[in-house]
Design a protein around this motif. Structure first.
Motif, PDB file in Angstrom:
ATOM      1  N   LYS A  27      -6.947  13.947   1.162  1.00 54.52           N
ATOM      2  CA  LYS A  27      -7.929  12.954   1.597  1.00 54.52           C
ATOM      3  C   LYS A  27      -8.191  11.934   0.497  1.00 54.52           C
ATOM      4  O   LYS A  27      -8.338  10.739   0.763  1.00 54.52           O
ATOM      5  N   PHE A  28      -8.268  12.404  -0.743  1.00 55.21           N
ATOM      6  CA  PHE A  28      -8.434  11.473  -1.864  1.00 55.21           C
ATOM      7  C   PHE A  28      -7.217  10.557  -1.965  1.00 55.21           C
ATOM      8  O   PHE A  28      -7.357   9.344  -2.217  1.00 55.21           O
ATOM      9  N   GLN A  29      -6.026  11.130  -1.780  1.00 54.79           N
ATOM     10  CA  GLN A  29      -4.807  10.314  -1.808  1.00 54.79           C
ATOM     11  C   GLN A  29      -4.850   9.229  -0.728  1.00 54.79           C
ATOM     12  O   GLN A  29      -4.472   8.084  -0.973  1.00 54.79           O
ATOM     13  N   ASN A  30      -5.324   9.608   0.469  1.00 55.78           N
ATOM     14  CA  ASN A  30      -5.441   8.633   1.552  1.00 55.78           C
ATOM     15  C   ASN A  30      -6.399   7.511   1.186  1.00 55.78           C
ATOM     16  O   ASN A  30      -6.119   6.327   1.442  1.00 55.78           O
ATOM     17  N   PHE A 155      -3.374   3.660   8.599  1.00 54.26           N
ATOM     18  CA  PHE A 155      -2.192   3.470   9.446  1.00 54.26           C
ATOM     19  C   PHE A 155      -1.875   1.981   9.616  1.00 54.26           C
ATOM     20  O   PHE A 155      -0.712   1.571   9.512  1.00 54.26           O
ATOM     21  N   LEU A 156      -2.889   1.161   9.850  1.00 53.72           N
ATOM     22  CA  LEU A 156      -2.656  -0.276  10.044  1.00 53.72           C
ATOM     23  C   LEU A 156      -2.353  -1.002   8.739  1.00 53.72           C
ATOM     24  O   LEU A 156      -1.632  -2.011   8.742  1.00 53.72           O
ATOM     25  N   PHE A 173       3.534   8.574  12.673  1.00 53.24           N
ATOM     26  CA  PHE A 173       3.045   8.253  11.329  1.00 53.24           C
ATOM     27  C   PHE A 173       1.653   8.809  11.056  1.00 53.24           C
ATOM     28  O   PHE A 173       1.385   9.308   9.954  1.00 53.24           O
ATOM     29  N   ILE A 174       0.745   8.730  12.025  1.00 48.76           N
ATOM     30  CA  ILE A 174      -0.621   9.222  11.795  1.00 48.76           C
ATOM     31  C   ILE A 174      -0.641  10.700  11.431  1.00 48.76           C
ATOM     32  O   ILE A 174      -1.412  11.108  10.541  1.00 48.76           O
ATOM     33  N   PRO A 175       0.200  11.558  12.048  1.00 44.38           N
ATOM     34  CA  PRO A 175       0.233  12.955  11.595  1.00 44.38           C
ATOM     35  C   PRO A 175       0.592  13.117  10.122  1.00 44.38           C
ATOM     36  O   PRO A 175       0.196  14.110   9.502  1.00 44.38           O
ATOM     37  N   GLN A 176       1.316  12.157   9.550  1.00 43.80           N
ATOM     38  CA  GLN A 176       1.615  12.218   8.126  1.00 43.80           C
ATOM     39  C   GLN A 176       0.386  11.882   7.278  1.00 43.80           C
ATOM     40  O   GLN A 176       0.309  12.259   6.105  1.00 43.80           O
ATOM     41  N   ILE A 177      -0.558  11.160   7.882  1.00 40.54           N
ATOM     42  CA  ILE A 177      -1.788  10.800   7.172  1.00 40.54           C
ATOM     43  C   ILE A 177      -2.783  11.935   7.200  1.00 40.54           C
ATOM     44  O   ILE A 177      -3.455  12.223   6.191  1.00 40.54           O
TER      45      ILE A 177
END
Length: 466
Positions: A27-30, A155-156, A173-177
């Motif tokens: 989550k921090f990486q995101n 994602f955007l 892609f969202i599952p990778q997030i």
């Protein structure tokens, strides 16, 4: 900020170190990626970042309404898609349609003056619009649940893709997030190979071709022979491939180093034996997007032969218009649509892949020249410029050639091109045999060597304009 600049390279090294220092906290990486992505957009203009965030809020609202409304989900989907299209049209096509509409009003002798408004196209608007469309449709099809707002915002805005793609699908892609387990660096040797290839393609080869062949020939085509003008077309076909595939290699390598996979966007397009196959190999994420969200919804090939050809032409015209708000891009898309329609007719009366089955090299040669012909409308700023080039191409047979050696070299490259297919895998294999400690040294050496031979100045990513 160019992704090929030294400044970006240094910033990415710092980002990379901080990013993986918090490997146990996805989550921090995101959050770090989200902040970095918005800072990159803001480096072009703070207004672009504000527009992106506002757009994200609007599309996220529609996604919630689609997911929670059982009876009116389709209506909310239509409203969401309309908002996305109107936003894109306002920023990207207002001037184009205002000019054409004003010409029509003048022709009809209607004294109506449309307002002239200078609108700057936000960076990446085409790509994050396409991303949002795939997200809304996936929500409607229940292919994935509504993402958390900040995950959707990432994602955007994901910085490797927002400038010039490739186009991601929300369901992949969202599952990778939203992962809960720690990420890993993916295929480091392939990532380094892609980074190296991108620098060579864009910075060195593409720059040299543009400076020595394309710019002088296209600047004044009337002065050059037919052979030279062919070199100009061939050169641009090679340059745009090197430039765009090099950009894709770069961002794919960056994404792998961050633990993300991007869709394949190129598969040696100039090996194509017809126009339809070319689009299966060129800008694959766009061609698949057009197929799934434009061509198939129009009816695809399910409503008879004639309707299929109308759908093909409609999809390719929209593809051309997406690339740029100008008549040249519409003609470019129309040429590709016409090429596919002619191919479909030949398949119907002569059998599928009739030429390819008898002589693949002739099929490749015909396809290559047709694609080069269409690139003329892609490169030229105006239709008169393209027509001047075509006129010179058909009349300057007797002018002495300046580029005969280059012409012969391109012919040899065309014949040897199939052998290049294994170069990325071969490079990855060789790098895997080297101690990882030496990889940065090798990369820096290749970077220095490339800069040394490359022309001065920072190369632009052609597709960043779209």
């Amino acid at each position: 900020m160019s992704y090929l600049s030294i400044e970006f390279g240094l910033i990415f090294v710092v980002l990379f170190a901080i990013y993986w220092a918090f490997r146990l906290l996805p989550k921090f990486q995101n959050n770090l990626l989200l902040i970095s992505s918005y800072l990159i957009v803001a480096s072009y203009s703070v207004q672009f970042a504000v527009i992106l965030f506002s757009y994200t809020c609007v599309i996220y609202f529609f996604s919630i309404m689609i997911a929670t409304s059982k009876q009116h989900a389709k209506i909310w989907l239509v409203l969401g898609l309309s908002a996305a299209i109107i936003n894109l049209a306002l920023f990207k096509y207002f001037d184009f349609f205002r000019y054409e509409l004003q010409s029509l009003l003048n022709y009809l002798n209607l004294s109506i003056l449309l307002p002239a408004i200078t609108i700057f196209i936000p960076i990446g608007i085409s790509f994050y619009t396409f991303h949002s469309v795939s997200y809304l449709v996936s929500i409607k099809k229940k292919e994935l649940p509504v993402a958390k707002f900040w995950d959707f915002a990432l994602f955007l805005s994901f910085f490797p893709c927002i400038i010039a793609g490739p186009i991601n699908r929300a369901k992949t892609f969202i599952p990778q997030i939203v992962v809960s387990q720690p990420r890993e660096i993916l295929e480091p040797f392939r990532a380094f190979t892609l980074l190296i290839l991108s620098v060579i393609k864009v910075y060195c080869l593409g720059g040299l071709i543009s400076e020595n062949w394309i710019t002088p020939i296209f600047s004044n085509p009337l002065e050059y022979s037919t052979l030279d003008l062919l070199v100009g077309l061939y050169g641009y076909a090679i340059q745009i491939y090197l430039n765009f595939s090099g950009y894709t290699d770069l961002v794919t390598g960056i994404a792998l180093l961050l633990g993300f996979r991007l869709p394949i966007n190129f598969n040696f397009p100039y090996l194509a034996c017809n126009v339809r196959e070319f689009w299966e190999r060129w800008h694959i994420s766009l061609s698949h997007w057009i197929r799934d969200y434009i061509y198939i919804p129009l009816g695809g090939n399910r409503r008879g032969f004639i309707r299929t050809q109308i759908n093909v032409m409609s999809a390719m015209l929209l593809s051309g218009l997406w690339h740029g708000a100008g008549i040249n891009f519409v003609i470019w898309g129309g040429c590709h649509g016409l090429g596919i329609i002619v191919l479909n007719i030949l398949d119907c009366y002569m059998g599928r892949s009739w030429i390819t089955q008898r002589s693949p090299i002739i099929a490749r040669l015909i396809t290559w020249h047709y694609i080069c012909f269409t690139w003329l409308f892609f490169y030229c700023v105006s239709l008169p410029d393209a027509l001047d080039y075509l006129t010179a191409l058909g009349h300057n047979f007797l002018i002495e050639s300046h580029y005969i050696e280059v012409f012969l070299s391109i012919c040899v490259i065309f014949l040897l091109y199939p052998l290049f297919k294994n170069i990325p895998d071969w490079c990855s294999l060789q790098l895997s045999k080297i101690n990882r400690i030496y990889l940065p040294i090798i990369f820096i050496f290749i970077l220095w060597l490339t800069i040394y031979f490359a022309p001065s100045g920072m190369p632009n990513f052609i597709y960043a304009n779209f």
